[in-house]
Design a protein around this motif. Sequence first.
Motif, PDB file in Angstrom:
ATOM      1  N   MET A   1       0.842  -1.175   0.000  1.00  0.00           N
ATOM      2  CA  MET A   1       0.000   0.000   0.000  1.00  0.00           C
ATOM      3  C   MET A   1       0.891   1.244   0.000  1.00  0.00           C
ATOM      4  SD  MET A   1      -3.418   0.574   1.697  1.00  0.00           S
ATOM      5  CE  MET A   1      -4.266   2.066   1.827  1.00  0.00           C
ATOM      6  N   VAL A   2       0.546   2.211  -0.827  1.00  0.00           N
ATOM      7  CA  VAL A   2       1.323   3.445  -0.959  1.00  0.00           C
ATOM      8  C   VAL A   2       0.823   4.469   0.064  1.00  0.00           C
ATOM      9  CG1 VAL A   2       1.920   5.312  -2.535  1.00  0.00           C
ATOM     10  CG2 VAL A   2       1.614   3.006  -3.414  1.00  0.00           C
ATOM     11  N   SER A   3       1.739   5.150   0.701  1.00  0.00           N
ATOM     12  CA  SER A   3       1.344   6.174   1.669  1.00  0.00           C
ATOM     13  C   SER A   3       0.733   7.370   0.934  1.00  0.00           C
ATOM     14  CB  SER A   3       2.543   6.627   2.493  1.00  0.00           C
ATOM     15  OG  SER A   3       3.423   7.378   1.688  1.00  0.00           O
ATOM     16  N   GLU A   4      -0.083   8.120   1.650  1.00  0.00           N
ATOM     17  CA  GLU A   4      -0.737   9.288   1.059  1.00  0.00           C
ATOM     18  C   GLU A   4       0.297  10.298   0.567  1.00  0.00           C
ATOM     19  OE1 GLU A   4      -3.712  12.962   2.212  1.00  0.00           O
ATOM     20  OE2 GLU A   4      -3.882  11.103   3.348  1.00  0.00           O
ATOM     21  N   SER A   5       1.355  10.525   1.338  1.00  0.00           N
ATOM     22  CA  SER A   5       2.369  11.516   0.943  1.00  0.00           C
ATOM     23  C   SER A   5       3.084  11.093  -0.343  1.00  0.00           C
ATOM     24  CB  SER A   5       3.368  11.761   2.063  1.00  0.00           C
ATOM     25  OG  SER A   5       4.059  10.572   2.375  1.00  0.00           O
ATOM     26  N   LYS A   6       3.361   9.792  -0.502  1.00  0.00           N
ATOM     27  CA  LYS A   6       3.994   9.317  -1.737  1.00  0.00           C
ATOM     28  C   LYS A   6       3.047   9.442  -2.920  1.00  0.00           C
ATOM     29  CE  LYS A   6       7.421   6.164   0.130  1.00  0.00           C
ATOM     30  NZ  LYS A   6       7.911   4.790   0.188  1.00  0.00           N
ATOM     31  N   LEU A   7       1.778   9.149  -2.686  1.00  0.00           N
ATOM     32  CA  LEU A   7       0.781   9.265  -3.746  1.00  0.00           C
ATOM     33  C   LEU A   7       0.647  10.719  -4.198  1.00  0.00           C
ATOM     34  CD1 LEU A   7      -1.368   7.770  -5.434  1.00  0.00           C
ATOM     35  CD2 LEU A   7      -2.995   8.324  -3.628  1.00  0.00           C
ATOM     36  N   LEU A   8       0.571  11.633  -3.244  1.00  0.00           N
ATOM     37  CA  LEU A   8       0.453  13.054  -3.583  1.00  0.00           C
ATOM     38  C   LEU A   8       1.689  13.537  -4.333  1.00  0.00           C
ATOM     39  CD1 LEU A   8      -1.109  14.454  -0.285  1.00  0.00           C
ATOM     40  CD2 LEU A   8      -2.269  14.052  -2.465  1.00  0.00           C
ATOM     41  N   SER A   9       2.875  13.164  -3.868  1.00  0.00           N
ATOM     42  CA  SER A   9       4.085  13.622  -4.545  1.00  0.00           C
ATOM     43  C   SER A   9       4.201  13.020  -5.947  1.00  0.00           C
ATOM     44  CB  SER A   9       5.328  13.319  -3.715  1.00  0.00           C
ATOM     45  OG  SER A   9       5.535  11.942  -3.605  1.00  0.00           O
ATOM     46  N   HIS A  10       3.697  11.809  -6.139  1.00  0.00           N
ATOM     47  CA  HIS A  10       3.699  11.192  -7.466  1.00  0.00           C
ATOM     48  C   HIS A  10       2.943  12.062  -8.475  1.00  0.00           C
ATOM     49  CE1 HIS A  10       3.529   8.125 -10.582  1.00  0.00           C
ATOM     50  NE2 HIS A  10       2.216   8.350 -10.666  1.00  0.00           N
ATOM     51  N   TYR A  11       1.866  12.723  -8.026  1.00  0.00           N
ATOM     52  CA  TYR A  11       1.072  13.586  -8.901  1.00  0.00           C
ATOM     53  C   TYR A  11       1.478  15.050  -8.810  1.00  0.00           C
ATOM     54  CZ  TYR A  11      -1.830   9.625  -9.971  1.00  0.00           C
ATOM     55  OH  TYR A  11      -2.273   8.403 -10.424  1.00  0.00           O
ATOM     56  N   GLY A  12       2.582  15.332  -8.143  1.00  0.00           N
ATOM     57  CA  GLY A  12       3.092  16.697  -8.065  1.00  0.00           C
ATOM     58  C   GLY A  12       2.321  17.582  -7.112  1.00  0.00           C
ATOM     59  N   LEU A  13       1.669  17.006  -6.124  1.00  0.00           N
ATOM     60  CA  LEU A  13       0.861  17.774  -5.176  1.00  0.00           C
ATOM     61  C   LEU A  13       1.581  17.900  -3.848  1.00  0.00           C
ATOM     62  CD1 LEU A  13      -2.571  16.060  -5.869  1.00  0.00           C
ATOM     63  CD2 LEU A  13      -1.792  18.265  -6.742  1.00  0.00           C
ATOM     64  N   GLN A  14       1.441  19.053  -3.213  1.00  0.00           N
ATOM     65  CA  GLN A  14       2.042  19.291  -1.903  1.00  0.00           C
ATOM     66  C   GLN A  14       1.094  18.860  -0.782  1.00  0.00           C
ATOM     67  OE1 GLN A  14       5.170  20.368  -1.551  1.00  0.00           O
ATOM     68  NE2 GLN A  14       5.292  20.312  -3.779  1.00  0.00           N
ATOM     69  N   ARG A  15      -0.212  18.896  -1.061  1.00  0.00           N
ATOM     70  CA  ARG A  15      -1.211  18.533  -0.051  1.00  0.00           C
ATOM     71  C   ARG A  15      -2.423  17.928  -0.746  1.00  0.00           C
ATOM     72  NH1 ARG A  15      -5.256  22.450   0.404  1.00  0.00           N
ATOM     73  NH2 ARG A  15      -4.862  24.328  -0.767  1.00  0.00           N
ATOM     74  N   HIS A  16      -3.339  17.410   0.026  1.00  0.00           N
ATOM     75  CA  HIS A  16      -4.532  16.765  -0.523  1.00  0.00           C
ATOM     76  C   HIS A  16      -5.339  17.797  -1.325  1.00  0.00           C
ATOM     77  CE1 HIS A  16      -8.204  14.484  -0.839  1.00  0.00           C
ATOM     78  NE2 HIS A  16      -7.588  13.439  -0.299  1.00  0.00           N
ATOM     79  N   PRO A  17      -5.679  17.498  -2.586  1.00  0.00           N
ATOM     80  CA  PRO A  17      -6.345  18.490  -3.435  1.00  0.00           C
ATOM     81  C   PRO A  17      -7.781  18.800  -3.034  1.00  0.00           C
ATOM     82  CG  PRO A  17      -6.174  16.400  -4.568  1.00  0.00           C
ATOM     83  CD  PRO A  17      -5.390  16.276  -3.301  1.00  0.00           C
ATOM     84  N   PHE A  18      -8.393  17.962  -2.217  1.00  0.00           N
ATOM     85  CA  PHE A  18      -9.782  18.199  -1.859  1.00  0.00           C
ATOM     86  C   PHE A  18      -9.942  18.745  -0.451  1.00  0.00           C
ATOM     87  CE2 PHE A  18      -9.785  14.912  -5.161  1.00  0.00           C
ATOM     88  CZ  PHE A  18     -10.431  15.641  -6.140  1.00  0.00           C
TER      89      PHE A  18
END
Length: 92
Positions: A1-18
């Motif tokens: 399972m991928v951590s939320e921080s790794k998932l966000l950084s994969h998409y170039g996001l600094q924080r949760h978009p919603f």
Amino acid sequence: MVSESKLLSHYGLQRHPFTDRTAEKTELASEAVYVHADLKGFKPNSRTYLFFGKRGSGKTTIRMQMEKAYEKYNDEAVKSPDEERKPFFMVN
């Protein structure tokens, strides 16, 4: 399972978009908030678009992305020596 921080950084996001409830209030770029395959390569044209959907489904973000595309096209059209390339009028 991928951590939320790794998932966000994969998409170039600094924080949760919603985190923000509406697209107009977010400080994220509209391209980062909503990724939709049909908008990739979107070219401004003379069609009329109407969007319907539930709250939070991405209607405003789509509009914001389209506005940026039309603004870029209009800036280039105004500077273009091509008489056939006319700017578009946008209403939201």
